[in-house]
Structure formats: C-alpha cells, structure tokens
Design an enzyme around this catalytic site. Structure first.
Site, PDB file in Angstrom:
ATOM      1  N   GLU A 174       0.836  -1.188   0.197  1.00 54.38           N
ATOM      2  CA  GLU A 174      -0.137  -0.150  -0.142  1.00 54.38           C
ATOM      3  C   GLU A 174       0.828   1.255   0.127  1.00 54.38           C
ATOM      4  OE1 GLU A 174      -2.139   0.678   3.780  1.00 54.38           O
ATOM      5  OE2 GLU A 174      -1.291  -1.335   4.375  1.00 54.38           O
ATOM      6  N   CYS A 187      -3.271  -3.644   4.431  1.00 51.59           N
ATOM      7  CA  CYS A 187      -2.450  -4.669   5.094  1.00 51.59           C
ATOM      8  C   CYS A 187      -2.990  -6.055   4.524  1.00 51.59           C
ATOM      9  CB  CYS A 187      -2.399  -4.629   6.422  1.00 51.59           C
ATOM     10  SG  CYS A 187      -1.683  -3.092   7.278  1.00 51.59           S
ATOM     11  N   HIS A 223      -1.883 -10.475  11.920  1.00 48.06           N
ATOM     12  CA  HIS A 223      -1.789  -9.231  11.435  1.00 48.06           C
ATOM     13  C   HIS A 223      -1.293  -8.483  12.785  1.00 48.06           C
ATOM     14  CE1 HIS A 223      -1.234  -5.387   9.546  1.00 48.06           C
ATOM     15  NE2 HIS A 223      -2.257  -4.783  10.005  1.00 48.06           N
TER      16      HIS A 223
HETATM   17  N1  COA Z   1       1.978   2.001  30.808  1.00 42.36           N
HETATM   18  C1  COA Z   1       1.332   0.936  30.220  1.00 42.36           C
HETATM   19  N2  COA Z   1       0.317   0.920  29.202  1.00 42.36           N
HETATM   20  C2  COA Z   1      -0.060   1.987  28.822  1.00 42.36           C
HETATM   21  C3  COA Z   1       0.283   3.286  29.437  1.00 42.36           C
HETATM   22  C4  COA Z   1       1.259   3.280  30.421  1.00 42.36           C
HETATM   23  N3  COA Z   1       1.963   4.466  31.039  1.00 42.36           N
HETATM   24  N4  COA Z   1      -0.484   4.488  29.002  1.00 42.36           N
HETATM   25  C5  COA Z   1      -1.216   3.798  28.113  1.00 42.36           C
HETATM   26  N5  COA Z   1      -1.102   2.565  28.063  1.00 42.36           N
HETATM   27  C6  COA Z   1      -1.941   1.570  27.133  1.00 42.36           C
HETATM   28  C7  COA Z   1      -3.406   1.779  27.084  1.00 42.36           C
HETATM   29  O1  COA Z   1      -4.217   1.370  28.089  1.00 42.36           O
HETATM   30  C8  COA Z   1      -3.736   1.123  25.916  1.00 42.36           C
HETATM   31  O2  COA Z   1      -3.866  -0.351  26.155  1.00 42.36           O
HETATM   32  P1  COA Z   1      -5.075  -1.072  25.615  1.00 42.36           P
HETATM   33  O3  COA Z   1      -5.450  -0.837  24.067  1.00 42.36           O
HETATM   34  O4  COA Z   1      -4.837  -2.587  25.879  1.00 42.36           O
HETATM   35  O5  COA Z   1      -6.253  -0.470  26.238  1.00 42.36           O
HETATM   36  C9  COA Z   1      -2.298   1.231  24.976  1.00 42.36           C
HETATM   37  O6  COA Z   1      -1.421   1.591  25.689  1.00 42.36           O
HETATM   38  C10 COA Z   1      -2.356   2.409  24.098  1.00 42.36           C
HETATM   39  O7  COA Z   1      -3.068   3.473  24.605  1.00 42.36           O
HETATM   40  P2  COA Z   1      -4.104   4.446  23.794  1.00 42.36           P
HETATM   41  O8  COA Z   1      -4.455   5.553  24.739  1.00 42.36           O
HETATM   42  O9  COA Z   1      -5.394   3.625  23.328  1.00 42.36           O
HETATM   43  O10 COA Z   1      -3.082   4.944  22.597  1.00 42.36           O
HETATM   44  P3  COA Z   1      -3.359   5.882  21.403  1.00 42.36           P
HETATM   45  O11 COA Z   1      -4.518   6.891  21.664  1.00 42.36           O
HETATM   46  O12 COA Z   1      -2.153   6.501  21.368  1.00 42.36           O
HETATM   47  O13 COA Z   1      -3.718   5.258  20.158  1.00 42.36           O
HETATM   48  C11 COA Z   1      -3.316   3.349  18.356  1.00 42.36           C
HETATM   49  C12 COA Z   1      -2.973   3.962  19.837  1.00 42.36           C
HETATM   50  C13 COA Z   1      -2.711   2.050  18.200  1.00 42.36           C
HETATM   51  C14 COA Z   1      -4.828   3.349  18.148  1.00 42.36           C
HETATM   52  C15 COA Z   1      -2.310   4.466  17.430  1.00 42.36           C
HETATM   53  O14 COA Z   1      -1.251   4.426  17.793  1.00 42.36           O
HETATM   54  C16 COA Z   1      -2.867   4.304  16.077  1.00 42.36           C
HETATM   55  O15 COA Z   1      -3.913   4.974  15.472  1.00 42.36           O
HETATM   56  N6  COA Z   1      -2.014   3.606  15.439  1.00 42.36           N
HETATM   57  C17 COA Z   1      -2.352   3.329  13.952  1.00 42.36           C
HETATM   58  C18 COA Z   1      -3.442   2.342  13.338  1.00 42.36           C
HETATM   59  C19 COA Z   1      -3.631   0.987  14.026  1.00 42.36           C
HETATM   60  O16 COA Z   1      -2.231   0.463  14.229  1.00 42.36           O
HETATM   61  N7  COA Z   1      -4.563   0.215  14.062  1.00 42.36           N
HETATM   62  C20 COA Z   1      -4.452  -1.064  14.464  1.00 42.36           C
HETATM   63  C21 COA Z   1      -5.695  -1.888  13.879  1.00 42.36           C
HETATM   64  S1  COA Z   1      -5.297  -2.065  12.135  1.00 42.36           S
END
Ligand code: COA
Length: 393
Positions: free
Chosen positions: A79, A111, A233
């Site tokens: 992609e 993906c 994935h």
């Molecule tokens: N210690 C340990 N864990 C922690 C933490 C800390 N200090 N602070 C946050 N976390 C955990 C959260 O609880 C969460 O865990 P959970 O998902 O099991 O509940 C995780 O870290 C991520 O935190 P979150 O606040 O949801 O992160 P974010 O708002 O930055 O978003 C993604 C994370 C993955 C959604 C973001 O990076 C993203 O959009 N990535 C691209 C899209 C993607 O990869 N999608 C996946 C499906 S295809």
C-alpha cells in the site's frame, strides 16, 4: 497436491529508533509504547530504500537459480508502492533477473494485499503445478511525526516462494473471509501519510476477527484445540493479544497456555521492526517458526489477515517435515543486531527528507546503506535502482 510456502525471507532497513527515546521525546510514559502498544524498536527507511528495494532485498536471500527459472508469477502486495501505474514487482523482476515469461502485478488492499497474493498463488499453482510464484509483501508505514499513529510506524518486507510440495508449510484449502466498507484507515492518492481513526481500526480488526473466526469454525469444524499457534496481522504487537483474548477461553487451559506462549514467539521480530503493513502477518509467522523450537511437522498454524478498509481472512497451514532446515534465523538475528540506532532528531530528519517531485535529477548518497539493492537516484521522473551483486538499472 500440497501447495504452500516453500521459502520465506525478510528484510528491514539498517536504521531504527528506540521506542523509549521516542516516548521521552513525545513526553509519553515509555511503558505506553513498550507495554501498552508492545513495540521496542521502530525501523526507519532511508531514502535509498523504498517498497521495491525492501522487497528485492527480502527475495534476494531466498531465491536460487532454479527459482529464477520456475517463477512465472510475481505478486507484489503493497500500500506504499512507488507508482500509480507500473507494478513495483516489475522492478523486482529485473533486479532479481527472473526469467521473462512471467506475469507480474501489484495487489492493493491495505495490509491484506499479500494474503490475496498467497491465495492467488495457490490457485495458479493448482492449475500449473510446476510453476512457482513469488509473493512480495513490502511497505513503509508512515503516519507522520507527532501523530497518534507515529509509534506504530515501521519498514520492511517479506518475500515468499510458493510452490507444490512446499518445504515449510502447506496451506489448507478452507478459508473464511469478509469485506465491509469502513473508513478506519486509508491514504488518499494525494497524500504521503495515512489517515487513520485509530480506535475504530482497533474495533474493526477485532470485530472482523470475531466474525471470521466464527465463519471459519463453521466451515471447517476446527476449534482452538486444533491449532498449535495462531499468527495475527500485527500493526503493533499488543493487537495480537487483544485478538487472542477474544477466543482463548474456548479451549482448555493447556490450549490457552500454548497459544499465549506461541504468541510471544510470533511477536519478537515485529516488536523490533514495527508495522510493515501487508508483510506484518508473515513477519509474525516467520518470527514464530524461527523462535519456537517445540513446533513439529504436522502442527497446524492459523493466520489472521486484516487490511483496513476493510478485508479480513482466516486460513491455516500445516508445517512440513524438516521445515526448520529451510529457515535463516541466524541471518535474521544478524540483520536486526547489526542495525544502527539513530536519535529521535536524526529519525525526524530522515523522515522529512523526500525525493524531488518535479522530475529534477537527484543522485542519492547510498554509501552508508549496507543493503545489496538500493535506490540510487531519480531523473526524468524515473527511479534508478542498483543491485551491487549484479544488474544495474
Ligand atoms: N503503561 C502501560 N500501558 C499504557 C500506558 C502506560 N503508561 N499508557 C497507556 N497504556 C496502554 C493503554 O491502556 C492502551 O492499552 P489497551 O489498548 O490494551 O487498552 C495502549 O497503551 C494504547 O493506549 P491508547 O491511549 O489507546 O493509545 P493511542 O490513543 O495513542 O492509540 C493506536 C494507539 C494504536 C490506536 C494508535 O497508535 C494508532 O492509531 N495507530 C495506527 C492504527 C493502527 O495501528 N490500528 C490497528 C488496527 S489495524
């Protein structure tokens, strides 16, 4: 006739940033990236590496002269391709010096692309048993600096030779799949960066897994106890655990422990590379079979593929006798351990560098890139690749 993965190779660029450093620079608790998201190092592609070179370098380590003659179909899943018209696989076909009577295409569905490639390869070999198919999965994940997706970037490629009587894993026939029109992740043709609704993408991934797993079980009569491992994935490694948690209570305590243990092995490469989009599932499979030494011939491995947008599929394969002898674990350890760590400032500088978009001739300094196949420059809107082992383009 058994059809499946005969060879599997992997490549990632020589640069990475440590996720603890990235977290500190972004004023985030490092445990969020290393535990919450589950990533340790994030591969960074210099300008001398693009989807073409990553794929070509991954394939270079596995193909030999007999493959060069037998491969008559190259399927390039990506992609983050380099051209809206020309298939990236055509460059790779040249760089690898494959025989000319070959069909070459690029396949795109976020993906999911490489999984489509695997299934197309299987169908092609069923019709032409002496053919081999080169399936390439190559991407550079770019969400942008200081974005929500930044910690889930990465770069790399997996190359797979598919054939009859495969040496590594025979892919079973039943498969369950699903398409739904969802805007969880996409990249408009004018944009360098992916657009993503991160929370929705997590939800859709899990909802697809739930529906597809259910459909797969109905089709096959198989259950969790029939699987030695399930590979997912992995856009980030925590995602695999989220999915496995949805089903691990369907089996016995022993099933749950086995699947959890194997999930750990299947995450090792991914947490050190980051998201490589369509190659991530296959990198996870490679990580499993190169790290878990209690797997045996005859073991069934499940594979869950998800491509935002969205298409998902669950299918399975059976490990073949002596598959361990056809792996390159030492080479892959060396590839990862010999990388150079860069500071967050250096990563930002590399990230911001782009090729000219107006056709201006531009020669890249590729002296510091140890890859065998590199992008050497552009001129007149054409990319120029160099294979230090052989052909110059
Ligand atoms: N210690 C340990 N864990 C922690 C933490 C800390 N200090 N602070 C946050 N976390 C955990 C959260 O609880 C969460 O865990 P959970 O998902 O099991 O509940 C995780 O870290 C991520 O935190 P979150 O606040 O949801 O992160 P974010 O708002 O930055 O978003 C993604 C994370 C993955 C959604 C973001 O990076 C993203 O959009 N990535 C691209 C899209 C993607 O990869 N999608 C996946 C499906 S295809």
């Amino acid at each position: 006739m058994k059809i499946g993965i005969d060879k599997i190779g992997f490549y990632t660029p020589h640069l990475y940033v440590d996720m603890n450093d990235l977290a500190k620079a972004r004023d985030v608790d490092p445990a969020k990236f290393t535990i919450g998201i589950g990533q340790e190092k994030m591969a960074i592609a210099p300008l001398t590496q693009d989807a073409v070179t990553l794929a070509a370098n991954a394939a270079l380590e596995i193909i030999d002269e007999s493959d060069r003659q037998a491969i008559d179909f190259v399927i390039f899943g990506t992609e983050t391709g380099v051209d809206h018209s020309k298939a990236a696989g055509v460059y790779v076909h040249h760089l690898l010096d494959l025989q000319p009577q070959t069909r070459t295409v690029e396949v795109k569905q976020a993906c999911f692309g490489a999984t489509a490639g695997i299934q197309m390869a299987k169908a092609h070999i069923a019709l032409h048993p002496n053919s081999k198919v080169l399936v390439l999965a190559s991407d550079i994940a770019r969400y942008g600096l200081r974005t929500g997706g930044e910690a889930t970037q990465g770069a790399g490629a997996v190359a797979i030779v598919m054939s009859k009587n495969p040496k590594i894993m025979a892919i079973e026939e039943p498969s369950a799949y699903l398409t739904e029109d969802v805007m969880d992740f996409w990249r408009p043709v004018y944009s360098e960066y992916a657009q993503v609704d991160g929370k929705l993408s997590n939800e859709m991934y899990l909802s697809f897994f739930e529906k597809i797993w259910e459909a797969y079980q109905q089709k096959t009569g198989l259950g969790i106890g029939d699987f030695s491992a399930i590979c997912y994935h992995l856009p980030y490694t925590k995602m695999g655990l989220k999915a496995l948690r949805m089903i691990y209570d369907q089996g016995t305590e022993v099933d749950k422990e086995r699947l959890l243990e194997n999930l750990e092995h299947s995450k090792i490469y991914n947490k050190n590379v980051g998201n490589i989009y369509t190659g991530s599932l296959y990198l996870s499979f490679l990580s499993l079979i190169e790290h878990q030494n209690n797997l045996r011939a005859g073991d069934r491995i499940g594979l869950f593929s998800y491509g935002s947008g969205a298409v998902g599929e669950f299918f399975a394969g059976i490990l073949q006798p002596g598959y361990q002898e056809h792996l390159h674990a030492e080479q892959h350890q060396k590839l990862l351990s010999s990388r150079t760590e860069v500071s967050v400032e250096e990563y930002e500088r590399i990230f911001a560098a782009t090729l000219p978009k107006d056709g201006t001739a531009y020669q890249l300094d590729d002296q510091n890139d140890p890859a065998k196949i590199k992008l050497s420059g552009v001129s007149e809107h054409k990319r120029h690749y160099v294979n230090s082992l052989a052909v110059k383009m």
